[in-house]
Design a protein around this motif. Structure first.
Motif, short mmCIF file in Angstrom:
data_model
loop_
_atom_site.label_atom_id
_atom_site.label_comp_id
_atom_site.label_asym_id
_atom_site.label_seq_id
_atom_site.Cartn_x
_atom_site.Cartn_y
_atom_site.Cartn_z
N GLY A 119 8.43 -6.53 8.36
CA GLY A 119 9.33 -5.41 8.53
C GLY A 119 10.72 -5.71 7.99
O GLY A 119 11.38 -4.86 7.42
N LYS A 120 11.18 -6.95 8.14
CA LYS A 120 12.51 -7.33 7.67
C LYS A 120 12.56 -7.38 6.15
O LYS A 120 13.56 -7.08 5.53
N LYS A 121 11.46 -7.81 5.52
CA LYS A 121 11.45 -7.94 4.07
C LYS A 121 11.37 -6.59 3.36
O LYS A 121 11.72 -6.46 2.21
N GLU A 122 10.89 -5.58 4.05
CA GLU A 122 10.60 -4.29 3.44
C GLU A 122 11.87 -3.45 3.31
O GLU A 122 12.08 -2.47 3.99
N LYS A 123 12.75 -3.86 2.37
CA LYS A 123 14.00 -3.15 2.22
C LYS A 123 14.11 -2.51 0.84
O LYS A 123 14.81 -1.54 0.67
N LYS A 124 13.44 -3.12 -0.16
CA LYS A 124 13.60 -2.67 -1.51
C LYS A 124 13.17 -1.22 -1.68
O LYS A 124 13.94 -0.38 -2.07
N GLU A 125 11.93 -0.96 -1.42
CA GLU A 125 11.46 0.43 -1.47
C GLU A 125 10.36 0.60 -0.45
O GLU A 125 9.26 0.10 -0.62
N ARG A 126 10.66 1.33 0.59
CA ARG A 126 9.64 1.62 1.60
C ARG A 126 8.85 2.83 1.14
O ARG A 126 9.39 3.77 0.58
N GLU A 127 7.57 2.80 1.37
CA GLU A 127 6.75 3.97 1.08
C GLU A 127 5.72 4.21 2.17
O GLU A 127 4.78 4.98 2.00
N GLY A 128 5.94 3.57 3.33
CA GLY A 128 4.98 3.68 4.42
C GLY A 128 4.76 5.09 4.90
O GLY A 128 3.62 5.48 5.20
N ASN A 129 5.82 5.89 4.98
CA ASN A 129 5.66 7.26 5.47
C ASN A 129 4.92 8.13 4.46
O ASN A 129 4.12 8.98 4.83
N ARG A 130 5.18 7.90 3.17
CA ARG A 130 4.45 8.65 2.15
C ARG A 130 2.98 8.26 2.15
O ARG A 130 2.10 9.12 2.04
#
Length: 404
Positions: free
Chosen positions: A69-80
């Motif tokens: 979760g901490k590493k996922e800053k560049k581009e999140r696309e989890g909601n899509r």
């Protein structure tokens, strides 16, 4: 700017979940609807595959670690990814989709407001071999659309709280290992008195009084829950005392509930799109194969189906916008409300139109008839049509200092 090109991950997930919906869900959909449950052996098999309807991100059935979760800053696309997957699962069968193992609606409030210890404790159970479920309990007999009016009470005692009250229409409520329950420490405080608790199955004073028989989504369990002098320890107060004491003048418990809807309403909208698409595609195949090609009925049906495709695509784009804004970290409450309102209403219209076009083919025991029953609640739960309009109006008028 939002892109309409799928990323490699999004494309892979869409193809995987569509395959699963077509080959694993569709073959048992009508039977699960008739029986009012999903077979246990099927659920165990699916749990091992790691497929779930995740309401915050599609993670292949396993919640991400804290480090991920901490590493996922560049581009999140989890909601899509989540809305893409939700559409495909609902295309397969919405009742079965809501029955898939996982934290369900209880996941987002724990992810967003839980302490590190609570996240580890309550979300790690979904990594087990046996299927597990979580649940979310907000609705009450006299507090549905107006969530601020909940009457389940939480009385502070040494070491925790005593809960008393009733919750209704709780998805997977009877089978859940734990339920996120909203209660008030003082009804006179309104929203400011709300608190969120994680109540574990087997806690004395906590019971599922009955599983409700429904018009649609029959394959999915919907329960009524009762709390009678139910003791919940302090460590199960979601976010801990600090969450509420640090913002003494803010309705933190209510905010937890509303923040959950910002992430789940696009999921519900995506499922409505999937249901409408399933009815549309089934009806289109029938019309193409069985209607006389030059007859008046054929052209009338073609015109109606063209209208349905337009409505489905429009609702999908609104849903993607709400998910995209969540992924880039922008407030999406209005977009979530808009897509939920539009998609729910659209799916109702498309399913009704398809049922009329099919005539006798759409009678009891056929896919579209089931979808027609299933889709009604998508215009109701997670906030009715009227509530979505209210949420939208408040945000439209807020810049002008007008309270709606």
């Amino acid at each position: 700017m939002i892109s309409f090109e799928f990323s490699p991950q999004q494309k892979q997930i869409k193809e995987l979940v569509h395959w699963f919906a077509k080959h694993e869900m569709r073959p048992i959909a009508l039977e699960a609807d008739r029986l009012g449950r999903v077979p246990d052996e099927w659920l165990k098999k699916v749990n091992k595959m790691g497929i779930q309807l995740n309401t915050s991100s599609f993670s292949g059935g396993r919640p991400p670690s804290h480090s991920e979760g901490k590493k996922e800053k560049k581009e999140r696309e989890g909601n899509r990814v989540a809305v893409i997957a939700a559409e495909e699962l609902a295309w397969g069968c919405p009742g079965i989709a809501l029955s898939l193992p996982g934290p369900g609606l209880g996941g987002p409030p724990i992810q967003s407001s839980g302490t590190p210890e609570q996240k580890q404790r309550f979300l790690s159970i979904f990594m087990k071999e046996e299927p597990r479920w979580g649940a979310y309990a907000l609705t009450e007999p006299e507090a549905g659309s107006d969530a601020s009016g909940i009457r389940t009470t939480a009385r502070k005692v040494d070491g925790g709280y005593i809960l008393n009250g009733q919750k209704i229409f709780i998805t997977n409520g009877a089978r859940a290992s734990w339920v996120v329950v909203f209660a008030t420490v003082d009804p006179t405080l309104g929203r400011a008195g709300h608190r969120a608790f994680v109540v574990e199955k087997g806690t004395p004073g906590f019971s599922a009084t009955r599983v409700v028989h429904k018009m649609g989504l029959r394959a999915n369990e919907t329960a009524e829950l009762l709390f009678e002098d139910c003791f919940v320890p302090n460590e199960n107060l979601l976010g801990g005392e600090e969450l509420y004491s640090a913002n003494a003048n803010q309705p933190s418990g209510f905010q937890v509930a509303m923040k959950t809807f910002d992430s789940t309403r696009p999921i519900v909208a995506a499922m409505a799109v999937g249901i409408a698409r399933a009815a549309y595609e089934y009806t289109l195949d029938i019309v193409r194969s069985e209607y006389p090609k030059q007859g008046r009925l054929y052209y009338e049906a073609a015109a109606l189906l063209a209208e349905a495709e337009q409505e489905i695509n429009a609702a999908r784009l609104l849903t993607w916008e709400a998910a995209w804004k969540a992924d880039i970290g922008e407030p999406n409450a209005m977009e979530a409300a808009v897509c939920k309102a539009v998609a729910g209403n659209m799916a109702l219209h498309v399913c009704a139109m398809c049922l009329e076009l099919l005539g006798p083919v759409g009678l009891d025991g056929h896919l579209v008839e089931k979808l027609y029953r299933d889709v009604k609640v998508f215009d109701i739960f997670e906030g009715t049509q009227q509530i979505q309009r209210l949420v939208t109006a408040r945000r439209l008028y807020a810049p002008y200092g007008v309270h709606v």
